[in-house]
Design a protein around this motif. Structure first.
Motif, PDB file in Angstrom:
ATOM      1  N   VAL A 135     -19.939 -16.259  34.849  1.00 34.56           N
ATOM      2  CA  VAL A 135     -19.922 -16.915  36.156  1.00 34.56           C
ATOM      3  C   VAL A 135     -18.864 -18.009  36.033  1.00 34.56           C
ATOM      4  O   VAL A 135     -18.984 -18.902  35.183  1.00 34.56           O
ATOM      5  N   ALA A 136     -17.825 -17.907  36.834  1.00 36.60           N
ATOM      6  CA  ALA A 136     -16.735 -18.878  36.782  1.00 36.60           C
ATOM      7  C   ALA A 136     -17.258 -20.282  37.073  1.00 36.60           C
ATOM      8  O   ALA A 136     -18.113 -20.462  37.951  1.00 36.60           O
ATOM      9  N   LEU A 137     -16.748 -21.276  36.329  1.00 38.24           N
ATOM     10  CA  LEU A 137     -17.181 -22.660  36.548  1.00 38.24           C
ATOM     11  C   LEU A 137     -16.904 -23.110  37.979  1.00 38.24           C
ATOM     12  O   LEU A 137     -17.669 -23.896  38.535  1.00 38.24           O
ATOM     13  N   GLU A 138     -15.861 -22.577  38.588  1.00 41.03           N
ATOM     14  CA  GLU A 138     -15.562 -22.948  39.973  1.00 41.03           C
ATOM     15  C   GLU A 138     -16.613 -22.419  40.950  1.00 41.03           C
ATOM     16  O   GLU A 138     -16.757 -22.935  42.045  1.00 41.03           O
ATOM     17  N   ASP A 139     -17.374 -21.392  40.541  1.00 44.76           N
ATOM     18  CA  ASP A 139     -18.445 -20.834  41.376  1.00 44.76           C
ATOM     19  C   ASP A 139     -19.806 -21.440  41.057  1.00 44.76           C
ATOM     20  O   ASP A 139     -20.791 -21.164  41.746  1.00 44.76           O
ATOM     21  N   LEU A 140     -19.877 -22.250  39.997  1.00 45.56           N
ATOM     22  CA  LEU A 140     -21.140 -22.800  39.508  1.00 45.56           C
ATOM     23  C   LEU A 140     -21.426 -24.158  40.143  1.00 45.56           C
ATOM     24  O   LEU A 140     -20.579 -25.038  40.140  1.00 45.56           O
ATOM     25  N   ASP A 141     -22.631 -24.296  40.697  1.00 42.24           N
ATOM     26  CA  ASP A 141     -23.064 -25.593  41.218  1.00 42.24           C
ATOM     27  C   ASP A 141     -23.838 -26.330  40.131  1.00 42.24           C
ATOM     28  O   ASP A 141     -23.432 -27.404  39.712  1.00 42.24           O
ATOM     29  N   THR A 142     -24.963 -25.760  39.676  1.00 43.74           N
ATOM     30  CA  THR A 142     -25.756 -26.391  38.627  1.00 43.74           C
ATOM     31  C   THR A 142     -26.364 -25.330  37.716  1.00 43.74           C
ATOM     32  O   THR A 142     -26.499 -24.168  38.081  1.00 43.74           O
ATOM     33  N   LEU A 143     -26.753 -25.798  36.530  1.00 41.94           N
ATOM     34  CA  LEU A 143     -27.369 -24.949  35.530  1.00 41.94           C
ATOM     35  C   LEU A 143     -28.604 -25.683  35.039  1.00 41.94           C
ATOM     36  O   LEU A 143     -28.494 -26.784  34.496  1.00 41.94           O
ATOM     37  N   GLU A 175     -29.121 -11.611  42.771  1.00 46.40           N
ATOM     38  CA  GLU A 175     -29.158 -12.985  43.244  1.00 46.40           C
ATOM     39  C   GLU A 175     -30.372 -13.234  44.120  1.00 46.40           C
ATOM     40  O   GLU A 175     -30.881 -12.344  44.783  1.00 46.40           O
ATOM     41  N   MET A 176     -30.839 -14.467  44.096  1.00 44.91           N
ATOM     42  CA  MET A 176     -31.924 -14.932  44.955  1.00 44.91           C
ATOM     43  C   MET A 176     -31.417 -16.167  45.674  1.00 44.91           C
ATOM     44  O   MET A 176     -30.394 -16.738  45.305  1.00 44.91           O
ATOM     45  N   PHE A 177     -32.149 -16.616  46.668  1.00 43.29           N
ATOM     46  CA  PHE A 177     -31.801 -17.831  47.376  1.00 43.29           C
ATOM     47  C   PHE A 177     -33.051 -18.689  47.467  1.00 43.29           C
ATOM     48  O   PHE A 177     -34.103 -18.209  47.888  1.00 43.29           O
ATOM     49  N   LEU A 178     -32.954 -19.954  47.046  1.00 40.32           N
ATOM     50  CA  LEU A 178     -34.106 -20.852  47.118  1.00 40.32           C
ATOM     51  C   LEU A 178     -34.326 -21.256  48.560  1.00 40.32           C
ATOM     52  O   LEU A 178     -33.390 -21.584  49.270  1.00 40.32           O
ATOM     53  N   VAL A 215     -29.464 -20.550  37.325  1.00 36.11           N
ATOM     54  CA  VAL A 215     -28.077 -20.803  37.699  1.00 36.11           C
ATOM     55  C   VAL A 215     -28.024 -20.912  39.218  1.00 36.11           C
ATOM     56  O   VAL A 215     -28.433 -19.983  39.913  1.00 36.11           O
ATOM     57  N   VAL A 216     -27.538 -22.037  39.718  1.00 38.88           N
ATOM     58  CA  VAL A 216     -27.357 -22.202  41.158  1.00 38.88           C
ATOM     59  C   VAL A 216     -25.859 -22.187  41.409  1.00 38.88           C
ATOM     60  O   VAL A 216     -25.123 -23.025  40.897  1.00 38.88           O
ATOM     61  N   LYS A 217     -25.435 -21.202  42.170  1.00 33.76           N
ATOM     62  CA  LYS A 217     -24.009 -21.062  42.464  1.00 33.76           C
ATOM     63  C   LYS A 217     -23.650 -21.883  43.704  1.00 33.76           C
ATOM     64  O   LYS A 217     -24.520 -22.302  44.460  1.00 33.76           O
ATOM     65  N   ARG A 218     -22.378 -22.127  43.893  1.00 33.15           N
ATOM     66  CA  ARG A 218     -21.917 -22.928  45.045  1.00 33.15           C
ATOM     67  C   ARG A 218     -22.306 -22.301  46.378  1.00 33.15           C
ATOM     68  O   ARG A 218     -22.522 -23.005  47.351  1.00 33.15           O
ATOM     69  N   ASN A 219     -22.431 -20.979  46.419  1.00 34.10           N
ATOM     70  CA  ASN A 219     -22.852 -20.321  47.664  1.00 34.10           C
ATOM     71  C   ASN A 219     -24.375 -20.342  47.829  1.00 34.10           C
ATOM     72  O   ASN A 219     -24.917 -19.702  48.702  1.00 34.10           O
ATOM     73  N   LYS A 220     -25.062 -21.112  46.934  1.00 30.76           N
ATOM     74  CA  LYS A 220     -26.512 -21.323  46.925  1.00 30.76           C
ATOM     75  C   LYS A 220     -27.297 -20.122  46.407  1.00 30.76           C
ATOM     76  O   LYS A 220     -28.517 -20.116  46.458  1.00 30.76           O
ATOM     77  N   ALA A 221     -26.612 -19.092  45.926  1.00 30.59           N
ATOM     78  CA  ALA A 221     -27.305 -17.985  45.275  1.00 30.59           C
ATOM     79  C   ALA A 221     -27.877 -18.486  43.953  1.00 30.59           C
ATOM     80  O   ALA A 221     -27.306 -19.371  43.312  1.00 30.59           O
TER      81      ALA A 221
END
Length: 157
Positions: free
Chosen positions: A140-148, A47-50, A106-112
């Motif tokens: 990656v669970a949809l509940e953990d996904l912010d944007t694609l 994982e990375m963080f923007l 992939v941007v996850k809800r935790n911003k990873a």
């Protein structure tokens, strides 16, 4: 006793903070350019963080000249080699739906942030592929996904 007339009010000095901020990009330049967003390594699963805000601006390639909100980001890490290599600059269209085989951000809800290959969207997860350390598919669970966001091109370093 002689009284001095009141002094004229001094003009207010500009606050220092606004002078230190990054100047906004003029609208004409923004239409012809796109931001480069920094990525910092951290976390697990590659994982990375923007980082906040752009670190640079580059000319928009022709294939993104009419896209809304395109951006670029550097590849960090080698989990997608040989497809994406460290220091390549990915061109991203955040509004283009991914197709199987597309590179995605992939941007996850935790911003990873993950840079992977899109395989498919399931009922409750997005299935992605990475090439290293071993070629594998993972969810990656949809509940953990912010944007694609879809990778639509790249620039060599």
């Amino acid at each position: 006793m002689c009284r001095r007339p009141p002094a004229a009010p001094r003009p207010a000095r500009p606050a220092l903070a606004p002078l230190l901020r990054t100047a906004p990009v003029p609208q004409a330049q923004a239409a012809a350019s796109m931001p480069v967003r920094a990525a910092a390594r951290g976390g697990v699963d590659q994982e990375m963080f923007l980082e906040d805000g752009p670190i640079d601006w580059i000319a928009r390639p022709d294939y993104l000249k009419n896209a809304r909100d395109p951006y670029a980001m550097y590849v960090v890490g080698d989990s997608m080699m040989p497809r994406f290599r460290p220091a390549q600059l990915l061109h991203v269209n955040p509004h283009k739906p991914p197709a199987p085989g597309s590179g995605v951000v992939v941007v996850k809800r935790n911003k990873a942030v993950l840079v992977k290959e899109f395989v498919r969207r399931g009922a409750d997860a997005v299935i992605l592929r990475e090439y290293r350390p071993a070629d594998r598919e993972f969810a990656v669970a949809l509940e953990d996904l912010d944007t694609l966001h879809t990778v639509v091109g790249l620039q060599e370093p």
